[in-house]
Design a protein around this motif. Sequence first.
Motif, mmCIF file in Angstrom:
data_model
loop_
_atom_site.group_PDB
_atom_site.id
_atom_site.type_symbol
_atom_site.label_atom_id
_atom_site.label_comp_id
_atom_site.label_asym_id
_atom_site.label_seq_id
_atom_site.Cartn_x
_atom_site.Cartn_y
_atom_site.Cartn_z
ATOM 1 N N THR A 20 1.737 6.371 18.381
ATOM 2 C CA THR A 20 1.261 4.994 18.289
ATOM 3 C C THR A 20 0.481 4.854 16.989
ATOM 4 O OG1 THR A 20 1.123 4.875 20.676
ATOM 5 C CG2 THR A 20 -0.095 3.220 19.455
ATOM 6 N N VAL A 21 0.850 3.838 16.211
ATOM 7 C CA VAL A 21 0.236 3.668 14.890
ATOM 8 C C VAL A 21 -0.301 2.243 14.764
ATOM 9 C CG1 VAL A 21 0.632 3.765 12.388
ATOM 10 C CG2 VAL A 21 1.854 5.347 13.888
ATOM 11 N N GLU A 22 -1.507 2.130 14.194
ATOM 12 C CA GLU A 22 -2.146 0.829 13.977
ATOM 13 C C GLU A 22 -1.488 0.140 12.793
ATOM 14 O OE1 GLU A 22 -4.472 -1.831 15.466
ATOM 15 O OE2 GLU A 22 -5.008 0.199 16.101
ATOM 16 N N ALA A 23 -0.802 -0.980 13.040
ATOM 17 C CA ALA A 23 -0.177 -1.747 11.961
ATOM 18 C C ALA A 23 0.295 -3.070 12.531
ATOM 19 C CB ALA A 23 1.009 -0.989 11.371
ATOM 20 N N SER A 24 0.240 -4.121 11.704
ATOM 21 C CA SER A 24 0.660 -5.436 12.205
ATOM 22 C C SER A 24 1.952 -5.914 11.541
ATOM 23 C CB SER A 24 -0.456 -6.463 11.991
ATOM 24 O OG SER A 24 -0.791 -6.507 10.621
ATOM 25 N N SER A 25 2.483 -5.082 10.651
ATOM 26 C CA SER A 25 3.770 -5.427 10.039
ATOM 27 C C SER A 25 4.510 -4.129 9.720
ATOM 28 C CB SER A 25 3.559 -6.223 8.747
ATOM 29 O OG SER A 25 2.977 -5.383 7.771
ATOM 30 N N GLY A 28 3.163 -2.631 6.627
ATOM 31 C CA GLY A 28 1.869 -2.014 6.920
ATOM 32 C C GLY A 28 2.035 -0.678 7.623
ATOM 33 N N LEU A 29 3.009 -0.621 8.502
ATOM 34 C CA LEU A 29 3.292 0.627 9.220
ATOM 35 C C LEU A 29 3.771 1.705 8.252
ATOM 36 C CD1 LEU A 29 3.767 2.270 11.836
ATOM 37 C CD2 LEU A 29 6.041 1.246 11.932
ATOM 38 N N ARG A 30 4.660 1.305 7.347
ATOM 39 C CA ARG A 30 5.154 2.269 6.347
ATOM 40 C C ARG A 30 3.986 2.811 5.513
ATOM 41 N NH1 ARG A 30 10.634 2.404 5.326
ATOM 42 N NH2 ARG A 30 11.916 0.784 6.298
ATOM 43 N N ALA A 31 3.070 1.908 5.135
ATOM 44 C CA ALA A 31 1.920 2.317 4.322
ATOM 45 C C ALA A 31 1.020 3.264 5.123
ATOM 46 C CB ALA A 31 1.152 1.079 3.861
ATOM 47 N N ALA A 32 0.819 2.958 6.412
ATOM 48 C CA ALA A 32 -0.035 3.799 7.257
ATOM 49 C C ALA A 32 0.574 5.196 7.408
ATOM 50 C CB ALA A 32 -0.231 3.140 8.615
ATOM 51 N N LEU A 33 1.893 5.236 7.603
ATOM 52 C CA LEU A 33 2.559 6.539 7.766
ATOM 53 C C LEU A 33 2.529 7.319 6.454
ATOM 54 C CD1 LEU A 33 5.568 5.425 10.002
ATOM 55 C CD2 LEU A 33 3.685 6.913 10.698
ATOM 56 N N GLN A 34 2.695 6.591 5.362
ATOM 57 C CA GLN A 34 2.639 7.215 4.030
ATOM 58 C C GLN A 34 1.268 7.847 3.795
ATOM 59 O OE1 GLN A 34 4.945 6.934 1.139
ATOM 60 N NE2 GLN A 34 3.493 8.221 0.023
ATOM 61 N N ALA A 35 0.204 7.122 4.228
ATOM 62 C CA ALA A 35 -1.160 7.630 4.040
ATOM 63 C C ALA A 35 -1.401 8.889 4.886
ATOM 64 C CB ALA A 35 -2.167 6.542 4.397
ATOM 65 N N ASP A 37 0.989 10.974 5.998
ATOM 66 C CA ASP A 37 1.906 12.070 5.671
ATOM 67 C C ASP A 37 2.813 11.612 4.521
ATOM 68 O OD1 ASP A 37 3.948 13.937 5.547
ATOM 69 O OD2 ASP A 37 4.202 14.102 7.715
ATOM 70 N N PRO A 38 2.388 11.894 3.285
ATOM 71 C CA PRO A 38 3.145 11.398 2.118
ATOM 72 C C PRO A 38 4.617 11.836 2.117
ATOM 73 C CG PRO A 38 1.014 12.273 1.436
ATOM 74 C CD PRO A 38 1.160 12.617 2.890
ATOM 75 N N LEU A 39 4.896 13.055 2.593
ATOM 76 C CA LEU A 39 6.298 13.512 2.616
ATOM 77 C C LEU A 39 7.134 12.664 3.554
ATOM 78 C CD1 LEU A 39 6.378 17.428 2.626
ATOM 79 C CD2 LEU A 39 7.362 15.843 0.953
ATOM 80 N N LEU A 40 6.557 12.367 4.734
ATOM 81 C CA LEU A 40 7.258 11.515 5.697
ATOM 82 C C LEU A 40 7.429 10.112 5.120
ATOM 83 C CD1 LEU A 40 8.472 10.927 8.516
ATOM 84 C CD2 LEU A 40 6.147 10.371 9.273
ATOM 85 N N GLY A 41 6.351 9.597 4.517
ATOM 86 C CA GLY A 41 6.410 8.258 3.932
ATOM 87 C C GLY A 41 7.550 8.132 2.933
ATOM 88 N N GLU A 42 7.700 9.166 2.124
ATOM 89 C CA GLU A 42 8.768 9.184 1.131
ATOM 90 C C GLU A 42 10.136 9.233 1.821
ATOM 91 O OE1 GLU A 42 9.834 12.256 -2.369
ATOM 92 O OE2 GLU A 42 7.693 11.931 -2.001
ATOM 93 N N ALA A 43 10.240 10.077 2.840
ATOM 94 C CA ALA A 43 11.522 10.230 3.547
ATOM 95 C C ALA A 43 11.941 8.929 4.232
ATOM 96 C CB ALA A 43 11.426 11.359 4.574
ATOM 97 N N LEU A 44 10.957 8.151 4.704
ATOM 98 C CA LEU A 44 11.289 6.906 5.424
ATOM 99 C C LEU A 44 11.938 5.877 4.510
ATOM 100 C CD1 LEU A 44 8.209 6.379 7.772
ATOM 101 C CD2 LEU A 44 10.412 7.441 8.275
ATOM 102 N N SER A 45 11.666 5.975 3.205
ATOM 103 C CA SER A 45 12.337 5.032 2.300
ATOM 104 C C SER A 45 13.487 5.718 1.567
ATOM 105 C CB SER A 45 11.324 4.433 1.314
ATOM 106 O OG SER A 45 10.567 5.459 0.727
#
Lengths: 79, 153
Positions: A20-25, A28-35, A37-45
């Motif tokens: 569960t991640v705090e985000a309203s868009s 925003g969720l992508r940014a929260a995940l990036q913060a 875990d930068p590797l995951l954030g990169e992989a998501l895009s």
Amino acid sequence: MARVLLFGPLRDLAGWREKTVEASSLSGLRAALQAQDPLLGEALSGPGVQAAVDKAIVRGEAPLTALTEVAFLPPMSGG
Amino acid sequence: MKVVLQSGPFDPGALLTAFTTGRRESGAVVSFTGLARAEGGSTDILELEAYEGFTETAILEMAEAAVKRFHLDDVLVLHRVGPIAPGEAIVFVAAAAAHRREAFEAADQLMDYLKSRAPFWKKSVGPGGARWIEPTARDKTDAERWDQPDPLT
């Protein structure tokens, strides 16, 4: 807040399947995940990774509520 | 029309018998059973992951499109999820139609789409470790054969 699901290689990379991640868009969720875990954030895009909001593929932005389910789908293997 | 994701083994013969039984207007039933391969000993187990709710819907859309395109009387898709050992059946597709050509083509198309476009993530675990599998170039070109509308329909 949203319930986030990871599949396939993304789950291995992150080391979790559901969170569960705090985000309203979606952005925003992508940014929260990036913060978190930068590797995951990169992989998501990365190439071929799709986002599904409440089980429908979304390209671009989407609002999220506490009940929203967001899944990140890496390229599919087929059956 | 039925789409099932199942975590335990299944008996293809029993599925085919049940699917064939009680049909009076279908002149043709074509079925396909796919087995997990050992890949020369490099695969001890296949792990197949689906997105519950999403994967079934995507396959149901493929099945509905096949019913319409090939004028099927019925279609069944059963796919395993979870760990699958080499030699075990991983997928079963059956198509019933009035005539054989449509039934053959529907089973062929459904398998091509399942192999390349169904939302599954497949991991092969063996002596050399684990690796995620992606559709082969052949899987993709096989599926593309069906993307043009059928000139006969």
